[in-house]
Enzyme design. Structure first.
Site, short mmCIF file in Angstrom:
data_model
loop_
_atom_site.label_atom_id
_atom_site.label_comp_id
_atom_site.label_asym_id
_atom_site.label_seq_id
_atom_site.Cartn_x
_atom_site.Cartn_y
_atom_site.Cartn_z
N LYS A 72 0.86 -1.19 0.00
CA LYS A 72 0.00 0.00 0.00
C LYS A 72 0.89 1.24 0.00
O LYS A 72 1.92 1.26 0.69
CB LYS A 72 -0.90 -0.03 1.23
CG LYS A 72 -2.00 1.04 1.23
CD LYS A 72 -2.91 0.91 2.47
CE LYS A 72 -4.02 1.94 2.48
NZ LYS A 72 -4.88 1.83 3.68
N SER A 148 -9.83 1.91 2.79
CA SER A 148 -8.91 2.65 1.95
C SER A 148 -7.89 1.77 1.22
O SER A 148 -7.30 2.23 0.25
CB SER A 148 -8.16 3.66 2.80
OG SER A 148 -7.30 3.00 3.72
N SER A 172 -10.17 -0.50 6.92
CA SER A 172 -9.53 -0.28 5.61
C SER A 172 -8.85 -1.49 5.01
O SER A 172 -8.47 -1.46 3.84
CB SER A 172 -8.51 0.85 5.72
OG SER A 172 -9.15 2.09 5.70
#
Lengths: 482, 487
Positions: A72, A148, A172
């Protein structure tokens, strides 16, 4: 055999047998990315050349030797860009150091490959807040992948990654895992070092794996978990061999079903898939118990006060003074303070709307005269929410629930209504406030508009109870195959 | 209205850099004078994702200072983020302590010798102790250097442990403020936590001042005074600011709450900024750092608590029977006090040792531009040198000669040097012969001695000293003369 489609354990087996080598994996993933990622938008960048060099040097005898892991975009990997999907950093910041999880991955032989898309600074539940480009759900490109860690979930689901690291502040990891049909685990707060994770809300953030199987999640967690002298909030507790719990039976295990998580607002088909998975657990010897988490209704409000308060301070450093976006404008009025002007304009140009909204909210709740009413009160409610879980875990070993109230929604469906978006996190947010662990495991699909949309079952565990939820998660996974 | 009709109320905020090896929240070295931006890491540069880790040594040192100043340490302390934007602070928040600081209350005793020289004779509040509000521990910011049209920032200083000592508005005058800083510095040096040199920026001081008319209770509007880079600036700045405020009030105007800046070159204060919008630092408990339980640290520190200067003074007066003034001079510097104590321990006359150290040793060291710590002569030798005088082996003047010689050959024993120089006690037969010679040659004075005239004895002693070319011990010669003539 297409290496990109393999799980970590399958890829490891292929390396051991000599059928594949790490360069095959990198090349296969690169081909898959070139073929699919323009449409999906799971990656912000990737560097095949560097990864191939690392693949050539990989020691496949190590636990994750030669296994590429997508990262990420808010986890620092030395020499890689770390934009947090924000214009304020995009193209203007290269990480000068490795996060602790990256150091641990490298020590285990893994290859960080590709920067996964995300909501800007991890603020969002749909990946629509990426400041660079949207990410789509591989199961239906008109739908959001969740957020997210939307990119991390999408690339694993699309077989453009073997596995990925994400971060979970209020769901997330689990929510995009649920929407994309992959496994996503949020560890207990302090189980994994946050050093090198660009902070959104420091008391809630945890790094965790998004994988194609429960076993893979266990394998990745084994590597990244453990104490770290660089993170005072990281727990100094031994790391169990999590993968050994995969495949163990669950006879007599008590599973709590929080009545507040099955109440109105839950999509009937999602509810049905989740209940079916729970029935399967019962069939495997688990005992279900209805429990209550009475402070659930306060979770969203509490979360948005604490998370934004911390974020307002955490994101203050992005000011364009030493790195990142800096305005090209300069004050017209000679009376203007140049420095203040620089701050205002650089930040106004660099941050997206949702990030600004949360910084403003956080600044407000910490302001003199309001801090007691909002921030301090929210901390008290947080304690009550934590107590809810402590009480529940006196009766049960794990808690089972849906991850999200609906399957992946359509792009644009909620983006104009922040509150509706926030409320969709109702089942995942409390986990972070309580600091416990949770996992999302695929438990079927719901058909909408001709697409089969994945649904995840959420399993919550006691503090440091990762082994429990992995064990139960593996049973759920097996049930899907049977 | 005359100045005497006003009362000034002064409070200080003193920042002290701690002498630790590493920074407050990372492992970078604390060092002065290194190449700019070489002592940095992701944490003290505030890079995205980097985290702070507490420096336990800095916490212990702060608790130590607190215990020396009679502060209490809360059972649990924590760190908070203090938010404001400025380029010398890379996170745009400073990690500081808000509501649970390391030390609360306590006070700093004002030492007479810490007052400015001219004020020492007429101390307004003798024995006063200035009350403290709190002491907390935070990180220092980077050092900005302003050039003609740009500013450079050196992050070597960023993250240095910084102790902030806040007083109550308990100081009445510029002299007291100076005495506070001097006394505090003495105590800090005693504690070993800081050299607390204002000129080197190790100790920095902001002042809050207000004035009000005598007989009124309500405090006047407070002015914050900055840019005070030495004790003398603090003193001058306060005097100047008090005068200015009295002038404003006398002319019928009001003081507006603001920050003023001391200009040392011009000797005036100038307006920096008004505080129309009170700063809102939006304090937030730092989620990256866990609260600290202090009980064990306090116990650990109490076991190593050093004696305070005033406690040492009292002990010296008691143990060595020296004057309060001498004891204060000796205790004003920890190294000097240690030197004296070693020299005086077991000496026949600790009082003589005190005189000698203050008058002779310090003078000689100053001449040679040496600190007490660099004194080549071991303290024990000063003790044994003065024992030679006290025992009558050598005279005071002879001791001075031995002392000078000791500087050149510090490894020698004072007795050896005295012997080599031919300084001998008066009971030797040679000196005895000189005494008889002097009495025979001076029958008049000898008769006066016999009748009880002491001055005449001194005259005869002088004659013997001449005959012995200064080698005899005058005290013993006098005693011998008296014994012979008054028997």
């Amino acid at each position: 055999m297409n290496p990109a489609e393999l799980s970590i354990s399958q890829l490891r087996a292929a390396y051991q047998s000599g059928d594949l080598n790490p360069a095959d994996a990198i090349n296969s993933l690169t081909e898959a990315i070139v073929a699919k990622d323009d449409a999906i938008g799971g990656y912000l960048s990737y560097d095949t050349e560097t990864a191939l060099a690392e693949a050539a040097a990989a020691d496949i005898s190590l636990p994750l030797g030669g296994v590429p892991i997508a990262i990420k975009d808010l986890i620092n990997v030395k020499g890689h860009p770390a934009s947090c999907a924000s214009k304020i950093l995009d193209g203007k910041y290269t990480a000068p150091y490795d996060a602790t999880v990256i150091r641990k991955l490298r020590e285990a032989g893994a290859i960080p490959f590709g920067r996964a898309n995300m909501d800007e600074f991890a603020m969002g539940s749909s990946n629509e807040n990426s400041g660079i480009k949207p990410c789509k759900n591989p199961h239906d490109l008109n739908r959001i992948p969740g957020g997210s860690s939307g990119g991390s979930a999408a690339v694993v689901a699309a077989n453009t990654a073997i596995a990925a690291l994400g971060s979970d502040t209020g769901g997330s990891i689990r929510q995009p895992a649920s929407h994309c049909g992959v496994v996503g685990l949020k560890p207990t707060y302090g189980r994994v070092s946050r050093y090198g994770l660009v902070a959104f809300a420091s008391s809630l953030d945890q790094i965790g794996p998004l994988t194609k199987s429960v076993e893979d999640a266990a394998l990745l967690l084994e590597v990244i978990a453990g104490s770290d002298a660089k993170d005072s909030t990281c727990l100094d507790e031994p790391v169990p061999k999590y993968s050994e719990f995969v495949g163990q039976d669950i006879k007599g295990l008590k599973v709590g079903l929080p009545k507040e998580y099955f109440a109105e607002g839950l999509h009937p088909l999602v509810k049905e898939r989740v209940e079916k998975a729970i029935q399967y657990l019962e069939s495997q010897g688990a005992e279900t118990v209805e429990i209550s988490l009475p402070n659930t209704e306060h979770a969203v409000a509490t979360y948005y006060i604490i998370a934004t308060a911390e974020a307002s301070a955490n994101l203050a450093r992005f000011d364009g003074v030493r790195y990142g976006h800096r305005t090209s404008e300069s004050p017209q009025d000679p009376e203007d303070n140049k420095l203040i002007y620089h701050y205002k304009h650089s930040r106004a140009e660099g941050f997206g709307d949702e990030v600004k909204r949360r910084i403003l909210l956080g600044t407000y709740v910490l302001s003199s005269g309001y801090a007691d009413e909002y921030y301090k009160r929210a901390q008290k409610v947080r304690t009550l929410i934590r107590d809810d879980f402590s009480n529940a875990f006196e009766q049960v070993d794990v808690i089972a629930s849906p991850v999200a109230p609906t399957p992946a929604f359509k792009v644009g469906e909620k983006s104009t209504d922040p509150l509706a978006m926030y409320l969709a996190d109702i089942y995942t947010i409390s986990t972070n406030l309580a600091g416990i662990c949770g996992i999302s495991v695929p438990c079927g699909t719901v058909s909408e508009d001709g697409s089969d949309l994945p649904v995840g079952l959420q399993l919550l565990g006691k503090p440091l109870g990762e082994a429990d939820i992995l064990k139960v998660g593996a049973v759920v996974e097996a049930g899907q195959k049977s | 209205m005359p100045k005497d009709d006003y009362i000034a109320t002064i409070g200080l905020e003193v920042h002290v850099q701690l002498k630790t090896n590493s920074k407050m929240f990372c492992g970078c070295a604390v060092k002065f004078g290194a190449e700019p931006n070489t002592l940095t890491c992701p944490t003290c540069l505030g890079l995205p994702g980097a985290l702070p880790v507490l420096n336990g040594g800095a916490i212990e040192r702060t608790i130590l200072v607190g215990q020396m100043l009679n502060c209490t340490t809360p059972e649990i302390v924590k760190w908070d983020r203090k938010s404001y934007f400025y380029p010398d602070m890379p996170k745009n928040y400073q990690i500081s302590q808000f509501d649970l600081p390391l030390c609360v209350g306590g006070g700093v005793p004002l030492y007479d010798l810490a007052y400015p020289k001219e004020a020492q004779k007429n101390i307004a509040n003798p024995g006063k102790s200035v009350e403290l509000t709190r002491i907390h521990l935070e990180e220092d910011v980077a050092k900005s250097t302003h050039h003609s049209d740009f500013t450079t920032i050196d992050f070597n200083r960023a993250g240095t442990p910084l102790m902030e000592i806040v007083t109550e508005p308990d100081i009445d005058s510029a002299d007291e403020a100076a005495a506070f800083l001097g006394s505090l510095r003495q105590i800090l040096i005693y504690s070993g936590v800081s050299d607390a040199d204002m000129e080197k920026g190790q100790m920095r001081c902001d002042v809050n001042i207000s004035v009000r008319k005598k007989g009124t209770d309500e405090l006047g509007t407070k002015i914050e005074l900055k840019n005070l880079n030495s004790v003398s600036s603090v003193r001058k700045g306060i005097v100047c600011e008090i005068d200015r405020q009295i002038g404003v009030i006398d002319s019928g105007d009001k003081i507006i709450q603001a920050t003023w800046r001391w200009n040392d070159e011009l000797g005036i204060t100038t307006l920096m900024r008004t505080k129309e919008n009170a700063d809102d630092y939006r304090y937030l408990p730092d989620p990256d750092l866990l609260p600290v339980r202090t009980a064990n640290l306090v116990a650990k520190v109490q076991a190593i608590l050093p004696e305070l200067p005033h406690q040492k003074v009292a002990r010296f007066e008691e143990d060595f029977q020296i004057t309060h003034y001498d004891a204060s001079v000796l205790a004003s510097d920890g190294a000097l006090a240690d030197f004296y104590e070693t020299a005086a321990k077991g000496a026949k006359s600790p009082k003589k040792v005190a005189n000698w150290v203050i008058n002779n040793l310090l003078g000689e060291l100053k001449e040679r531009e040496l600190e007490i710590g660099d004194c080549p002569i071991a303290a024990e030798k000063i003790g044994s040198l003065l024992d030679l005088v006290e025992g009558g082996t050598i005279s005071n003047n002879q001791a001075k000669e031995v002392f000078v010689e000791l500087f050149e050959s510090p490894d020698s024993e004072p007795a050896e040097i005295a012997k080599a120089k031919g300084f001998e006690p008066a009971d030797s037969s040679e000196v005895d012969g000189f005494i008889d010679q002097a009495i025979a040659a001076n029958p008049g004075p000898a008769g006066e001695v016999a009748e009880g005239n002491d001055k005449a004895a001194n005259f005869l002693t002088g004659q013997v000293m001449k005959l012995s070319r200064g080698k005899a011990n005058p005290k013993q010669v006098t005693e011998a003369i008296l014994a012979k003539l008054r028997a």
